[in-house]
Design an enzyme around this catalytic site. Sequence first.
Site, mmCIF file in Angstrom:
data_model
loop_
_atom_site.group_PDB
_atom_site.id
_atom_site.type_symbol
_atom_site.label_atom_id
_atom_site.label_comp_id
_atom_site.label_asym_id
_atom_site.label_seq_id
_atom_site.Cartn_x
_atom_site.Cartn_y
_atom_site.Cartn_z
ATOM 1 N N ARG A 237 61.269 40.121 47.887
ATOM 2 C CA ARG A 237 59.909 40.113 47.347
ATOM 3 C C ARG A 237 59.054 41.054 48.194
ATOM 4 O O ARG A 237 59.084 40.994 49.436
ATOM 5 C CB ARG A 237 59.296 38.702 47.403
ATOM 6 C CG ARG A 237 59.787 37.743 46.334
ATOM 7 C CD ARG A 237 59.354 38.153 44.935
ATOM 8 N NE ARG A 237 59.792 37.233 43.900
ATOM 9 C CZ ARG A 237 60.926 37.340 43.197
ATOM 10 N NH1 ARG A 237 61.749 38.337 43.411
ATOM 11 N NH2 ARG A 237 61.222 36.460 42.261
ATOM 12 N N GLU A 266 53.357 45.263 42.706
ATOM 13 C CA GLU A 266 54.227 45.764 41.649
ATOM 14 C C GLU A 266 53.407 45.805 40.370
ATOM 15 O O GLU A 266 52.659 44.858 40.124
ATOM 16 C CB GLU A 266 55.433 44.847 41.462
ATOM 17 C CG GLU A 266 56.409 44.948 42.625
ATOM 18 C CD GLU A 266 57.668 44.101 42.454
ATOM 19 O OE1 GLU A 266 57.862 43.527 41.358
ATOM 20 O OE2 GLU A 266 58.429 44.021 43.418
ATOM 21 N N HIS A 285 62.258 47.028 40.993
ATOM 22 C CA HIS A 285 62.643 45.609 40.898
ATOM 23 C C HIS A 285 63.734 45.392 39.840
ATOM 24 O O HIS A 285 63.516 44.708 38.835
ATOM 25 C CB HIS A 285 61.412 44.740 40.583
ATOM 26 C CG HIS A 285 61.601 43.301 40.977
ATOM 27 N ND1 HIS A 285 60.579 42.498 41.395
ATOM 28 C CD2 HIS A 285 62.701 42.513 41.011
ATOM 29 C CE1 HIS A 285 61.034 41.279 41.661
ATOM 30 N NE2 HIS A 285 62.330 41.277 41.425
HETATM 31 C C1 DGY Z 1 64.477 36.802 40.532
HETATM 32 O O1 DGY Z 1 65.196 36.252 39.691
HETATM 33 O O2 DGY Z 1 63.766 36.167 41.305
HETATM 34 C C2 DGY Z 1 64.510 38.293 40.549
HETATM 35 O O3 DGY Z 1 63.862 38.835 41.637
HETATM 36 C C3 DGY Z 1 63.875 38.804 39.300
HETATM 37 O O4 DGY Z 1 62.506 38.493 39.359
#
Ligand code: DGY
Length: 325
Positions: A237, A266, A285
């Site tokens: 993240r 993002e 991402h």
């Molecule tokens: C998750 O599943 O948490 C991935 O990062 C996609 O958001």
Amino acid sequence: MKVFVTRIIPEAGLRLMKDAGLEISQWTEKRDLTPQELIDHCKPVDALLSAGTNQIDKTFLNACAHLKVISLHSVGYDRVDVPTATALKIPIGNTPGVLTDATADVAFLLILAASRKAFYLHESIERGDWGFFEPKANLGIEIRGKTLGVFGLGKIGFELARCCATAFGMKIIYHNRNRHQQAEKELKAEWVSFDELLRQSDVLSVNTALTPETKGKFNKEAFGKMKPCAIFINAARGGIHNEPDLIEALQKQTIWGAGLDVTDPEPMRPDNPLLRMPNVAVLPHIGSATVETRNAMAVIAAKNIIAGVKGERLLFSVNPEVYSG
Ligand code: DGY
């Protein structure tokens, strides 16, 4: 029973819900719902399947306390106010496990792309900059035999560590709250303090959840303790690193390079200086973005919805406390 789905998700998940007799409405516009739009769409339904970045916060949960289940099309649940959902007895489902390999693969890709300046050099060809051969131009750094430090060695971190240890003979160190017995046994991984992780890692990969404890953890002070030859990787993240501090650390060569699948904010703005740095590789991402993984996530998210509307236990739930008492 009615379900609202906040994105177009793979057919495999939709089919399961339709076959279970659920009436589905889907948000199909190519923009995020506003918080009020999300509330308006959820008022008349029994369940929410949330894919994307909508905040499931206190305001939303109090306005939609009637929901029988909220199923996330993700493993991460940092955008959900879990204590409020639990207090309101709303089960929150997620999709762990199925995206482990795909996400570890992206972290591995970023290590190689950053260490060999791959994305930047690809763009240099497009700019017409592939000139005559210079032995000292375009040099990357090798990662074979070096030390991978994993911050948050869970399923994804373990898979990344396994790839790095087996493919590149890397030494594995990690920092977790709890020891990872399997990694210590199978990969000879060594638990170290956070400061040691910063000091010893040649490649430092973040593979943990965004929580109040991990938010902004990789800041000026942390980068300042890393090796000048170190590569910072984040496929977890964006909020876990402080992006202005990361930019400064790269500009001042406090660290050597970075590979990011997640940014803060993002989407990343196209004028972000990270995009022009040779030793930096950025992806939008895409950790879980393979056909196989996204299908599997849609299926689990749908199964969580089907169980939730029936009042049954979810396949995977982040707040199983809703079932007690
Ligand atoms: C998750 O599943 O948490 C991935 O990062 C996609 O958001």
